[in-house]
Design a protein around this motif. Sequence first.
Motif, PDB file in Angstrom:
ATOM      1  N   PRO A 503      41.856 106.479  85.275  1.00 26.84           N
ATOM      2  CA  PRO A 503      41.136 105.278  84.825  1.00 26.84           C
ATOM      3  C   PRO A 503      40.470 105.471  83.469  1.00 26.84           C
ATOM      4  CG  PRO A 503      40.591 105.825  87.116  1.00 26.84           C
ATOM      5  CD  PRO A 503      41.376 106.975  86.577  1.00 26.84           C
ATOM      6  N   TYR A 504      40.183 106.707  83.122  1.00 28.98           N
ATOM      7  CA  TYR A 504      39.458 107.016  81.894  1.00 28.98           C
ATOM      8  C   TYR A 504      40.352 107.727  80.879  1.00 28.98           C
ATOM      9  CZ  TYR A 504      39.310 110.872  85.188  1.00 28.98           C
ATOM     10  OH  TYR A 504      39.670 111.806  86.139  1.00 28.98           O
ATOM     11  N   ARG A 505      41.664 107.626  81.039  1.00 28.44           N
ATOM     12  CA  ARG A 505      42.612 108.388  80.213  1.00 28.44           C
ATOM     13  C   ARG A 505      42.407 108.135  78.714  1.00 28.44           C
ATOM     14  NH1 ARG A 505      47.900 110.561  79.843  1.00 28.44           N
ATOM     15  NH2 ARG A 505      48.960 109.838  77.983  1.00 28.44           N
ATOM     16  N   GLU A 506      42.402 106.867  78.323  1.00 24.40           N
ATOM     17  CA  GLU A 506      42.318 106.566  76.896  1.00 24.40           C
ATOM     18  C   GLU A 506      40.987 107.034  76.305  1.00 24.40           C
ATOM     19  OE1 GLU A 506      44.860 105.661  75.207  1.00 24.40           O
ATOM     20  OE2 GLU A 506      46.030 105.593  77.057  1.00 24.40           O
ATOM     21  N   GLU A 507      39.922 106.920  77.072  1.00 25.48           N
ATOM     22  CA  GLU A 507      38.617 107.352  76.598  1.00 25.48           C
ATOM     23  C   GLU A 507      38.599 108.866  76.378  1.00 25.48           C
ATOM     24  OE1 GLU A 507      33.890 106.766  77.795  1.00 25.48           O
ATOM     25  OE2 GLU A 507      35.482 106.110  79.156  1.00 25.48           O
ATOM     26  N   VAL A 508      39.192 109.605  77.303  1.00 25.72           N
ATOM     27  CA  VAL A 508      39.244 111.059  77.166  1.00 25.72           C
ATOM     28  C   VAL A 508      40.061 111.454  75.938  1.00 25.72           C
ATOM     29  CG1 VAL A 508      40.106 113.193  78.209  1.00 25.72           C
ATOM     30  CG2 VAL A 508      38.867 111.547  79.613  1.00 25.72           C
ATOM     31  N   LEU A 509      41.234 110.832  75.784  1.00 31.50           N
ATOM     32  CA  LEU A 509      42.106 111.200  74.670  1.00 31.50           C
ATOM     33  C   LEU A 509      41.501 110.828  73.319  1.00 31.50           C
ATOM     34  CD1 LEU A 509      45.592 110.216  76.148  1.00 31.50           C
ATOM     35  CD2 LEU A 509      44.729 112.512  75.706  1.00 31.50           C
ATOM     36  N   SER A 510      40.693 109.782  73.287  1.00 37.06           N
ATOM     37  CA  SER A 510      40.111 109.363  72.011  1.00 37.06           C
ATOM     38  C   SER A 510      38.862 110.166  71.654  1.00 37.06           C
ATOM     39  CB  SER A 510      39.771 107.870  72.062  1.00 37.06           C
ATOM     40  OG  SER A 510      38.757 107.623  73.034  1.00 37.06           O
ATOM     41  N   GLN A 511      38.179 110.734  72.655  1.00 41.96           N
ATOM     42  CA  GLN A 511      36.910 111.405  72.388  1.00 41.96           C
ATOM     43  C   GLN A 511      36.979 112.933  72.492  1.00 41.96           C
ATOM     44  OE1 GLN A 511      33.441 109.728  74.251  1.00 41.96           O
ATOM     45  NE2 GLN A 511      34.387 107.703  74.415  1.00 41.96           N
ATOM     46  N   MET A 512      38.037 113.468  73.081  1.00 43.30           N
ATOM     47  CA  MET A 512      38.142 114.915  73.253  1.00 43.30           C
ATOM     48  C   MET A 512      39.323 115.464  72.454  1.00 43.30           C
ATOM     49  SD  MET A 512      37.392 115.598  77.298  1.00 43.30           S
ATOM     50  CE  MET A 512      37.612 117.371  77.086  1.00 43.30           C
ATOM     51  N   GLU A 513      39.237 116.695  72.038  1.00 39.92           N
ATOM     52  CA  GLU A 513      40.345 117.363  71.364  1.00 39.92           C
ATOM     53  C   GLU A 513      41.467 117.585  72.369  1.00 39.92           C
ATOM     54  OE1 GLU A 513      42.801 118.356  69.146  1.00 39.92           O
ATOM     55  OE2 GLU A 513      40.977 118.599  67.946  1.00 39.92           O
ATOM     56  N   SER A 514      42.682 117.176  72.004  1.00 41.17           N
ATOM     57  CA  SER A 514      43.813 117.322  72.928  1.00 41.17           C
ATOM     58  C   SER A 514      44.802 118.397  72.491  1.00 41.17           C
ATOM     59  CB  SER A 514      44.550 115.985  73.066  1.00 41.17           C
ATOM     60  OG  SER A 514      45.108 115.588  71.822  1.00 41.17           O
ATOM     61  N   ASP A 515      44.593 118.982  71.323  1.00 39.30           N
ATOM     62  CA  ASP A 515      45.458 120.071  70.874  1.00 39.30           C
ATOM     63  C   ASP A 515      45.023 121.347  71.593  1.00 39.30           C
ATOM     64  OD1 ASP A 515      46.457 122.349  69.450  1.00 39.30           O
ATOM     65  OD2 ASP A 515      46.888 121.049  67.746  1.00 39.30           O
ATOM     66  N   GLY A 516      45.879 121.852  72.469  1.00 39.41           N
ATOM     67  CA  GLY A 516      45.513 123.000  73.288  1.00 39.41           C
ATOM     68  C   GLY A 516      45.149 124.228  72.481  1.00 39.41           C
ATOM     69  N   ILE A 644      33.524 113.040  80.525  1.00 37.84           N
ATOM     70  CA  ILE A 644      33.630 111.575  80.475  1.00 37.84           C
ATOM     71  C   ILE A 644      33.929 111.003  81.861  1.00 37.84           C
ATOM     72  CG2 ILE A 644      35.049 109.703  79.514  1.00 37.84           C
ATOM     73  CD1 ILE A 644      35.402 111.568  77.022  1.00 37.84           C
ATOM     74  N   TRP A 645      34.582 111.774  82.686  1.00 41.77           N
ATOM     75  CA  TRP A 645      35.038 111.339  84.006  1.00 41.77           C
ATOM     76  C   TRP A 645      33.947 111.382  85.068  1.00 41.77           C
ATOM     77  CZ3 TRP A 645      36.727 115.048  80.769  1.00 41.77           C
ATOM     78  CH2 TRP A 645      36.240 116.335  80.990  1.00 41.77           C
ATOM     79  N   ALA A 646      32.744 111.794  84.694  1.00 42.99           N
ATOM     80  CA  ALA A 646      31.673 111.972  85.670  1.00 42.99           C
ATOM     81  C   ALA A 646      31.415 110.731  86.522  1.00 42.99           C
ATOM     82  CB  ALA A 646      30.388 112.422  84.959  1.00 42.99           C
ATOM     83  N   PRO A 647      31.388 109.505  85.965  1.00 50.30           N
ATOM     84  CA  PRO A 647      31.105 108.339  86.819  1.00 50.30           C
ATOM     85  C   PRO A 647      32.110 108.158  87.951  1.00 50.30           C
ATOM     86  CG  PRO A 647      30.846 107.784  84.496  1.00 50.30           C
ATOM     87  CD  PRO A 647      31.457 109.149  84.542  1.00 50.30           C
ATOM     88  N   TRP A 648      33.318 108.671  87.783  1.00 48.66           N
ATOM     89  CA  TRP A 648      34.340 108.520  88.820  1.00 48.66           C
ATOM     90  C   TRP A 648      34.266 109.632  89.870  1.00 48.66           C
ATOM     91  CZ3 TRP A 648      35.031 106.948  83.868  1.00 48.66           C
ATOM     92  CH2 TRP A 648      35.552 105.660  83.667  1.00 48.66           C
ATOM     93  N   TRP A 649      33.773 110.802  89.484  1.00 44.62           N
ATOM     94  CA  TRP A 649      33.878 111.964  90.362  1.00 44.62           C
ATOM     95  C   TRP A 649      32.535 112.555  90.815  1.00 44.62           C
ATOM     96  CZ3 TRP A 649      38.492 113.309  92.335  1.00 44.62           C
ATOM     97  CH2 TRP A 649      39.654 112.937  91.653  1.00 44.62           C
ATOM     98  N   TYR A 650      31.467 112.369  90.046  1.00 42.91           N
ATOM     99  CA  TYR A 650      30.256 113.168  90.239  1.00 42.91           C
ATOM    100  C   TYR A 650      29.130 112.432  90.968  1.00 42.91           C
ATOM    101  CZ  TYR A 650      32.232 116.384  86.725  1.00 42.91           C
ATOM    102  OH  TYR A 650      33.029 117.258  86.037  1.00 42.91           O
ATOM    103  N   GLU A 651      29.422 111.356  91.625  1.00 44.25           N
ATOM    104  CA  GLU A 651      28.362 110.562  92.261  1.00 44.25           C
ATOM    105  C   GLU A 651      27.533 111.397  93.238  1.00 44.25           C
ATOM    106  OE1 GLU A 651      27.786 106.560  95.055  1.00 44.25           O
ATOM    107  OE2 GLU A 651      29.797 107.174  94.392  1.00 44.25           O
ATOM    108  N   SER A 652      28.204 112.139  94.104  1.00 44.76           N
ATOM    109  CA  SER A 652      27.466 112.900  95.120  1.00 44.76           C
ATOM    110  C   SER A 652      26.747 114.100  94.508  1.00 44.76           C
ATOM    111  CB  SER A 652      28.415 113.359  96.232  1.00 44.76           C
ATOM    112  OG  SER A 652      29.436 114.193  95.704  1.00 44.76           O
ATOM    113  N   VAL A 653      27.373 114.782  93.558  1.00 47.02           N
ATOM    114  CA  VAL A 653      26.725 115.966  92.981  1.00 47.02           C
ATOM    115  C   VAL A 653      25.523 115.565  92.124  1.00 47.02           C
ATOM    116  CG1 VAL A 653      28.089 116.146  90.845  1.00 47.02           C
ATOM    117  CG2 VAL A 653      27.201 118.208  91.927  1.00 47.02           C
ATOM    118  N   HIS A 654      25.530 114.348  91.583  1.00 47.17           N
ATOM    119  CA  HIS A 654      24.373 113.881  90.827  1.00 47.17           C
ATOM    120  C   HIS A 654      23.162 113.642  91.729  1.00 47.17           C
ATOM    121  CE1 HIS A 654      26.831 112.328  87.116  1.00 47.17           C
ATOM    122  NE2 HIS A 654      26.581 113.629  87.079  1.00 47.17           N
TER     123      HIS A 654
END
Length: 1008
Positions: A503-516, A644-654
């Motif tokens: 769900p957050y693919r485009e946001e991750v690719l636009s804000q994070m370095e993708s060159d390994g 960036i993916w925290a809202p989708w995955w980190y609800e309980s750990v927060h």
Amino acid sequence: MADRELHLLSAFLAMEPIDSLIGLARECGGGSVTEGVQRFIWDHCITKFAGKLHAPYVRRFLKKLIAEVELNRGDVIDELYEHYVHFMSTLKENDLEKDNARIFSLSCLELSSCLESRTLIVQLQCSLNMLEGDTGCSVWPSSLLLSECILSFPELFSNKSCFEVGSGVGLVGICLAHVKASKVNLTDGDLSTLANMKLNMELNHVHVETDTSEITEDPNMVKCIHLPWESVSEKELGNYKPDIILGADVIHDPVCLPHLVRVLNLLLNHANPYPDLCNGNHPGFSWGSNCSDAKVNGTVRSNASNGEESDASLVKRTYNGTANVGLKKHPMALIASVIRNVDTFNKFLVLLDEANLTIEDLTESLRPLNFLSYMKSYDRSTIHLFSISCRPNRQSQSPLFNHRLHFQLQRYQQRFHALNTLSLRIPVTVSEFLKSDPIPLIKFTMAELKTQGEVEVEPIHLWATPRSLSTSLMYSFAQRDDIEVLDEPLYATFLRVTGFDRPYREEVLSQMESDGNKVVNEIILGPGRKKYRFCKHIAKQRVPGLPSDLMNKGKHLILTRNPLDILPSFGKVVPPSLVELGFADLVSIYSELSQLGRPPLVIDAAELQEDAEGTLRGLCEDLDIPFQSTMLKWEAGPKQYDGIWAPWWYESVHKSTYFQPSKKYPTPFPFPLYDVLEQSLPFYNFLRRHMRQTSCLLKSGLPDPKLPVPENKKLLAWVGDEIVPRESAKVSVFDSVVQGGDSVWEGLRVYQGTIFKLEEHLDRLFDSAKALAFSNVPTRQEVKEAIFRTLIRNGMFDNSHIRLSLTRGKKVTSGMSPAFNLYGCTLIVLAEWKPPVYDNTKGITLVTATTRRNSPNNLDSKIHHNNLLNNILAKIEGNNASADDAIMLDKDGYVSETNATNIFLVKRGRVLTPHADYCLPGVTRATVMDLVVQEKFPLQERNISLSEFHTADEVWTTGTMGELSPVVKIDGRLVGDGKVGPVTRRLQNAYKQLTEEFGVPIPTTDSS
């Protein structure tokens, strides 16, 4: 049909990765796969194109689609269920060789009215390796970009002679024919690829020119040519004078690059009869661009350096997507490529310079329209578009140095920016910094770094599965005063390379370095402000091609968790699968690090839940860092270092502030995910076996026992119908041998490449199985093959023992009745390195057990069964008396045998042995009886009392495990003089000679 539905249909026909399809289906349904979306898939995808697509792909798609709907508690329409069941019941192995066509819809939805020249449906036959792994377009993105260029700028290619090197499936050629290129030559060095290319031309109604073809004005005529770069001659290439040479992803193999450049050089020079006058009257052309905008791999390049005049704005996008193109009168090559290796690309630049060819980057200036917006796996950002042409002779200085310099400076610029994001304070601008020293970053000393506030950092790599408390562990380490943390720095690289949908693919690719390479070298391993850098990685994000330093540097630990605990909550964001969980990747990481001599620590999430402080203390000790009590707690809520993916995955750990203990009773398991659980558990169990020995989960606290023969720690056993490693050699809990000891067995010995008395043992095995009314028994030859294969795989050709078992097999439900055994028998071949188990030189001691041998009235011992409790009880008595074995008497008090062997005595030169009424008539017993007669000793079978054994001159036991073993003491009484007697020695020698001369040979590779 709405755009979203059109995208879904197009992606289905193009056989996009199935995760991408599911994502598009969700988009069509506003977030879930509704019944309306399912109906669209059935009507427009499955039914309309039935029989035209790769059947296994459709089957996998249906399986994931059904799982997606069920996971979200939706209703699956009957047609999809029935079609999936049809696939499962009818799809055969040979179906994998059929229906391997992909259909690409190239149409530009950006245009209000799409021109005919810009709409094309292409059906392609492709090799099976492009279909087996849901690879989408990831194996041929450059061909797709070239095809989009052709359709975006048809005026550049129409009425031009075009020549493609390395044409592959032929997609570019089909597009060239579509825009009416005057001549299309497609080439490839592989004959099978060429044959497939011709088939694709026919599938798309493009006529292939042959030597016998009639002269025609057909604009769709193309020629498919076998052209190996390394062997094609200058004369052959001289027959072609193309205006445009095209190539997709041809800059990849360093070995092939000299041949490729030779071919390009010959084609460009043959097509240009006036190489000294590149601006002459030859009717070719090239792309120009604003010189200030031209780039090589993203770096600024000025055409002034090569002496050519600049044609400003030669390629301009107008309101309707057409292009104004400035033409030059000499041929050009247009190459699309993903630069996977900088060194390989630099080598290509060197070869071009040596061949007097120039290169320009047209990636920004010749940007095509988006014809394939439905293809989520198609990442245009990774592809560069280059033009190559002859260098004019009047150019006195090669621009190659500038190309390479700018290319490298760009890398240092990016490194500079990456360091600035980590607060590196350098009091100069980027341009001043580079001007003063082209490569100063590499030359920094530790002292200089420290003066700038940065130090060399030692990374601590955490490799984990999703939902394994990895974020909690990251929060824990973030509380330390000597550690900075990174949350999944490889995520963008993973999304770019795999094309996975999120769900957050485009946001991750636009804000994070993708060159390994940059992520590893500049972010993970770059300098920082603290001594350590804790890098949380999800195992599947370690994609191929990352720098080796990722594994070679720093400390590594693996965090795993039982998939039973992961799966119930995993599917809220992503449909669960073995790939998504990443257990196989974790095992791969463990194996690779072990091969490097750096086996990683392995901990289980349950350890953190059961004893957080003890586990963290042990972990810090193993990592050689001091424990800090601050690691035990953290503040609730989001963290600035969350991904960036925290809202989708980190609800309980927060909501958490510490490692919370697990609930006493687990949640019910979602059984639609049973298959994923079954696939994952072997990998989890492998990792669990390698956990820290101080783990609080290893409740027994027992150390690993020493094996009698250490070599047996790693061996292979036959179980059922396969050979498996020792730790995987298990039978089902439903197997009869577990349910009731319902099994028969034999012991076999291997001497010098042969199996002694194999046929006799198999006779008894099958007799025992028949006596117990086993059904669906493997054949004699099948049992032999299993024995041979197991021995050969283990390399056991001498001094080995085989425990051969045949159980009644697995039951459909627990219970005693053989009527439940409907799967057939289970065959087990356990081969071990095992010398004789008794001391056959000095002799053994026996005691008499109170446990009596079974009577034939109860259980006939002539059935060699696995229900050995009668013998085990006697053996316990022998162990308690510190004896080697125990003598067992029959119901009348006569000696029957020992708990494990038959028994003989010698009195005044006569050999006696008990009747086989209560004991097993052993194969070794019968062999020794024959040897007694052969050596001319009197032999008698009769009832023998215990006192006769107490007063015997000699006693020995016989069995496959121990061979012929002297007995020197019984119930505290010496046998004879307490030494091995002469008759025993003589028979031992005779037995040894027999084993050397007779036996069934183990087949070898040469004899198969």
